[in-house]
Design an enzyme around this catalytic site. Sequence first.
Site, short mmCIF file in Angstrom:
data_model
loop_
_atom_site.label_atom_id
_atom_site.label_comp_id
_atom_site.label_asym_id
_atom_site.label_seq_id
_atom_site.Cartn_x
_atom_site.Cartn_y
_atom_site.Cartn_z
N CYS A 16 0.91 -1.07 0.06
CA CYS A 16 -0.03 -0.06 0.15
C CYS A 16 1.07 1.00 -0.06
CB CYS A 16 -0.84 -0.08 1.20
SG CYS A 16 -1.95 1.66 1.21
N CYS A 37 -0.47 4.19 2.27
CA CYS A 37 -0.71 4.11 3.79
C CYS A 37 -0.44 2.66 4.15
CB CYS A 37 -1.90 4.97 4.06
SG CYS A 37 -3.32 3.91 3.32
N SER A 38 -1.34 1.91 4.45
CA SER A 38 -0.93 0.59 4.90
C SER A 38 -2.43 -0.33 4.78
CB SER A 38 -0.74 0.72 6.52
OG SER A 38 -2.05 1.18 7.28
N CYS A 39 -3.05 0.00 4.02
CA CYS A 39 -4.35 -0.67 3.57
C CYS A 39 -3.84 -2.21 3.60
CB CYS A 39 -4.89 -0.27 2.32
SG CYS A 39 -5.62 1.29 2.38
#
Lengths: 213, 107
Positions: free
Chosen positions: A118, A121-123
């Site tokens: 991702c 971000c950090s999906c």
Amino acid sequence: MSGHPHDHHSDHDPHAPVEEVEGPPSEHVLLEIALRELLIEKGLFAAADVTRQIEIMDATTPEQGARLVAKFWTDPAYRQRALADGKAAAAELGIDMSVAPKLVILENTARLHHVVVCTLCSCYPRAVLGLPPAWYKSPAYRARTVKDSRGVLAEFGTSLPDDVEIRVVDSTADCRYLVVPVRPHGSEGMDEAALAGLVTRDTMIGVTLAREP
Amino acid sequence: MRGVHDLGGQPIDEEIDRAEHAQTFFEKRVDALMRLLSDPSRGVIRVDELRRGVETLPEKDYFGYSYYERWIHSIRLLLLEKGVVSEDELNRRIEGVRKRLAAESTR
């Protein structure tokens, strides 16, 4: 809110202590406590809801995703359903997908390997893998995976032949991915529970291969 | 214009630190807070809104804060914007919590 960047642990310091540090709490910790208390007083939720939410989080582990992979490998009809609708396929196994975004199952083959990142971000497919590891959220992984995927895989000890295409997929808030690795040689005849044991979190992100039995 | 959070392909050529890192209590509580606020039964904050709050942090904060520190600051911003809490009551509460914890630690 201010604070010197070096006063608290950050993504640049993954060796920061896991336990709360001794000494006065950081501004971030105070902010969380203050907001939580105010929201509870305003009746938005109860203290018990916070505890329950943390228990649910702790109970969600990559074992959920590994069960899905094992069934995908052994049940052709399930494989078709999973490729058509990953979320429904996970729910079929009793995994709570009620608040999860769309889930796409990516099947690796002898010629095609998927890696999930991702960049924004950090999906992450939390419902089937739990919380993402620290490295998944790191600037280095987010920046490099899309431009040096073989180099990134090598750091995880994974090397693929040159004729295997590496396809990097970028997760979003609305769409998450789970990688189904190639079923390893020597796993013929193993049951679903044993097969699930060959699959790790990192395998389902796509940075490692399934273990050979 | 590239946002501060848009890292794909950026020249960050350092090795990936693969050390495992267990969640702290702070991180778990922030995560739980966001889950509760975004639950459809409450609908106070949407994930897209959380991201907007994170992605508009000043660059020094974006890289200076840890992951969940970014979240709690975004949650703060959104709750103030929506009038769920006021800046005044929040600041007073933060000072109250600070004093309480200081008193507890010297007990």
